[in-house]
Design a protein around this motif. Sequence first.
Motif, mmCIF file in Angstrom:
data_model
loop_
_atom_site.group_PDB
_atom_site.id
_atom_site.type_symbol
_atom_site.label_atom_id
_atom_site.label_comp_id
_atom_site.label_asym_id
_atom_site.label_seq_id
_atom_site.Cartn_x
_atom_site.Cartn_y
_atom_site.Cartn_z
ATOM 1 N N LEU A 63 44.146 -17.049 -30.182
ATOM 2 C CA LEU A 63 44.054 -17.294 -28.748
ATOM 3 C C LEU A 63 45.373 -17.004 -28.041
ATOM 4 O O LEU A 63 45.385 -16.426 -26.939
ATOM 5 N N GLY A 64 46.482 -17.377 -28.638
ATOM 6 C CA GLY A 64 47.779 -17.141 -28.003
ATOM 7 C C GLY A 64 48.028 -15.662 -27.741
ATOM 8 O O GLY A 64 48.535 -15.281 -26.676
ATOM 9 N N GLU A 65 47.676 -14.814 -28.690
ATOM 10 C CA GLU A 65 47.840 -13.368 -28.499
ATOM 11 C C GLU A 65 46.912 -12.856 -27.402
ATOM 12 O O GLU A 65 47.299 -11.999 -26.600
ATOM 13 N N GLN A 66 45.685 -13.366 -27.379
ATOM 14 C CA GLN A 66 44.746 -12.949 -26.334
ATOM 15 C C GLN A 66 45.329 -13.200 -24.947
ATOM 16 O O GLN A 66 45.250 -12.347 -24.053
ATOM 17 N N LEU A 67 45.919 -14.362 -24.768
ATOM 18 C CA LEU A 67 46.426 -14.734 -23.448
ATOM 19 C C LEU A 67 47.641 -13.901 -23.054
ATOM 20 O O LEU A 67 47.784 -13.524 -21.885
ATOM 21 N N GLU A 68 48.519 -13.598 -24.001
ATOM 22 C CA GLU A 68 49.663 -12.742 -23.683
ATOM 23 C C GLU A 68 49.191 -11.366 -23.229
ATOM 24 O O GLU A 68 49.705 -10.799 -22.258
ATOM 25 N N ILE A 69 48.187 -10.842 -23.925
ATOM 26 C CA ILE A 69 47.635 -9.535 -23.563
ATOM 27 C C ILE A 69 47.005 -9.586 -22.178
ATOM 28 O O ILE A 69 47.196 -8.685 -21.347
ATOM 29 N N LEU A 70 46.277 -10.668 -21.880
ATOM 30 C CA LEU A 70 45.622 -10.786 -20.569
ATOM 31 C C LEU A 70 46.635 -10.962 -19.444
ATOM 32 O O LEU A 70 46.425 -10.470 -18.327
ATOM 33 N N LEU A 71 47.739 -11.647 -19.710
ATOM 34 C CA LEU A 71 48.782 -11.777 -18.690
ATOM 35 C C LEU A 71 49.372 -10.407 -18.353
ATOM 36 O O LEU A 71 49.576 -10.075 -17.175
ATOM 37 N N GLY A 72 49.648 -9.625 -19.383
ATOM 38 C CA GLY A 72 50.166 -8.276 -19.142
ATOM 39 C C GLY A 72 49.139 -7.385 -18.468
ATOM 40 O O GLY A 72 49.462 -6.611 -17.563
ATOM 41 N N PHE A 73 47.888 -7.514 -18.899
ATOM 42 C CA PHE A 73 46.806 -6.731 -18.294
ATOM 43 C C PHE A 73 46.664 -7.065 -16.812
ATOM 44 O O PHE A 73 46.507 -6.173 -15.971
ATOM 45 N N GLY A 74 46.752 -8.346 -16.473
ATOM 46 C CA GLY A 74 46.636 -8.762 -15.079
ATOM 47 C C GLY A 74 47.750 -8.219 -14.210
ATOM 48 O O GLY A 74 47.542 -7.913 -13.031
ATOM 49 N N GLU A 75 48.936 -8.079 -14.786
ATOM 50 C CA GLU A 75 50.054 -7.554 -14.011
ATOM 51 C C GLU A 75 49.939 -6.041 -13.814
ATOM 52 O O GLU A 75 50.272 -5.519 -12.747
ATOM 53 N N GLY A 76 49.446 -5.356 -14.826
ATOM 54 C CA GLY A 76 49.359 -3.898 -14.727
ATOM 55 C C GLY A 76 48.109 -3.403 -14.029
ATOM 56 O O GLY A 76 48.124 -2.345 -13.390
ATOM 57 N N CYS A 77 47.014 -4.154 -14.122
ATOM 58 C CA CYS A 77 45.747 -3.741 -13.524
ATOM 59 C C CYS A 77 45.640 -4.285 -12.108
ATOM 60 O O CYS A 77 45.592 -5.502 -11.905
ATOM 61 N N GLU A 78 45.588 -3.406 -11.125
ATOM 62 C CA GLU A 78 45.478 -3.831 -9.733
ATOM 63 C C GLU A 78 44.033 -4.080 -9.312
ATOM 64 O O GLU A 78 43.781 -4.532 -8.197
ATOM 65 N N ASP A 79 43.100 -3.796 -10.203
ATOM 66 C CA ASP A 79 41.676 -3.989 -9.914
ATOM 67 C C ASP A 79 41.262 -5.399 -10.351
ATOM 68 O O ASP A 79 40.825 -5.613 -11.482
ATOM 69 N N ASN A 80 41.388 -6.343 -9.430
ATOM 70 C CA ASN A 80 41.057 -7.726 -9.747
ATOM 71 C C ASN A 80 39.566 -7.906 -10.016
ATOM 72 O O ASN A 80 39.165 -8.819 -10.742
ATOM 73 N N GLY A 81 38.734 -7.054 -9.432
ATOM 74 C CA GLY A 81 37.304 -7.108 -9.709
ATOM 75 C C GLY A 81 36.993 -6.755 -11.153
ATOM 76 O O GLY A 81 36.135 -7.368 -11.789
ATOM 77 N N LEU A 82 37.691 -5.760 -11.687
ATOM 78 C CA LEU A 82 37.523 -5.399 -13.093
ATOM 79 C C LEU A 82 37.938 -6.564 -13.984
ATOM 80 O O LEU A 82 37.274 -6.867 -14.983
ATOM 81 N N ILE A 83 39.017 -7.230 -13.608
ATOM 82 C CA ILE A 83 39.486 -8.382 -14.382
ATOM 83 C C ILE A 83 38.426 -9.487 -14.392
ATOM 84 O O ILE A 83 38.164 -10.116 -15.427
ATOM 85 N N LEU A 84 37.795 -9.734 -13.242
ATOM 86 C CA LEU A 84 36.740 -10.750 -13.170
ATOM 87 C C LEU A 84 35.550 -10.356 -14.039
ATOM 88 O O LEU A 84 34.993 -11.195 -14.766
ATOM 89 N N ALA A 85 35.142 -9.095 -13.963
ATOM 90 C CA ALA A 85 34.004 -8.629 -14.762
ATOM 91 C C ALA A 85 34.275 -8.809 -16.247
ATOM 92 O O ALA A 85 33.407 -9.270 -17.008
ATOM 93 N N LEU A 86 35.473 -8.451 -16.661
ATOM 94 C CA LEU A 86 35.860 -8.594 -18.062
ATOM 95 C C LEU A 86 35.865 -10.069 -18.463
ATOM 96 O O LEU A 86 35.364 -10.437 -19.533
ATOM 97 N N GLY A 87 36.398 -10.924 -17.595
ATOM 98 C CA GLY A 87 36.485 -12.345 -17.920
ATOM 99 C C GLY A 87 35.134 -13.003 -18.056
ATOM 100 O O GLY A 87 34.904 -13.819 -18.965
ATOM 101 N N ALA A 88 34.192 -12.676 -17.165
ATOM 102 C CA ALA A 88 32.848 -13.258 -17.249
ATOM 103 C C ALA A 88 32.162 -12.814 -18.538
ATOM 104 O O ALA A 88 31.483 -13.606 -19.207
ATOM 105 N N HIS A 89 32.337 -11.563 -18.900
ATOM 106 C CA HIS A 89 31.764 -10.992 -20.110
ATOM 107 C C HIS A 89 32.292 -11.712 -21.359
ATOM 108 O O HIS A 89 31.521 -12.049 -22.274
ATOM 109 N N VAL A 90 33.593 -11.961 -21.373
ATOM 110 C CA VAL A 90 34.233 -12.533 -22.563
ATOM 111 C C VAL A 90 34.126 -14.055 -22.608
ATOM 112 O O VAL A 90 33.629 -14.629 -23.580
#
Length: 379
Positions: A63-90
């Motif tokens: 879980l700790g690695e997952q969250l570090e990756i998601l923090l970096g992904f959130g900073e690099g990805c400007e598409d917040n809608g894509l982030i929401l879609a991914l989060g609901a899926h997972v």
Amino acid sequence: MTVSVRSQLQADARRFAAARCNSGLEQLDREQAFNRAGWTAAAEHGLLGMRVPVALGGTARPLGEQLEILLGFGEGCEDNGLILALGAHVWACQSALLDYASDDLKAAVLPGLARGHVIASHAVSEPGAGSDVSNMATRARTTASGYVLDGDKTWVTNAPIAGLHVVFASTDPSAGSRGLSAFVVPAASSGVRVTTIEKMGLCTAQMGSIELREVEVPSRNRLGEEGQGFTILQHCMAWERAFLLAPMLGSMTRVMRRCVEQARRRRQFGQAIGEFDSVSNLIVEMRMRVELGRALLDKVAAQAATGRAFHELASMLKLHISEAWQQTCVDAVQLHGARGFTRELGLERELRDAVGGRIFSGTSEIQRRIIAQLMGVRR
């Protein structure tokens, strides 16, 4: 996990997201279109399978690695809608399947979800029942081979693009929330009809309503036991509320860095505007919101990793990040003045997206109610 490993995981995800997930975002936002290229890239990078066992097509990261990756992904990805879609899926859908599906059902659906070939939606809310699931009107009546579902779901993230829906329905209406059960419903099932809902923000995240009319579902597609739906829902909501918005700490960091750059570059009255307390204080508050959110995220993750209940902390984290995200975006627009109010900079899109954070997965008002109940302040 060492600090250097955490930093490297974040940096790798940030670079990947910036390079692969932002193309054509302005047009996608205007057209309320799904970022299919970004989704495919995220799947190829392993983001959709981090929770799934290796034997079922995932990478089973801690879980700790997952969250570090998601923090970096959130900073690099400007598409917040894509982030929401991914989060609901997972966090909502995969949580239900990983912990409550039979082994055969897991083997049938999780590999496709982990690789991103199939998208999942989590169908709970109804026109007359949002957070009040005891009034759920969707029914599942038993048949010789399973169940037949009838009802209507709405505000379902990923519904228009999903290959399967995790649907909650009442198998015993007289029992209220204790009469709920959960089912995996293929989107192609006869009697399933989906319509798209347009939104003010998070426009690339496809949201819709699902009409279920005499939909036959085999018994093997039920999650857990009959009548266990409310327990499954609470379980999924704890994971979703805790970690769905974790990438938004990265989004807030991205917005904050733009504000730091603006404060250094923009000059008024003979000096950089960062020299004015009214400007520098805004940015300090942005930094504090991110750091407090990160501290709370780590606390929730540590508790979740031990298997202990974390419902109260999950609601606290969801409440903090959603309100901090919106305030950070409001302040960023203000700091950039007239240009911040234009489409040119994209900050107005960031703000439109952030408004949704205080609504989906339980409003801020519902989170406060949950916290008060778990504290024993109210019934």
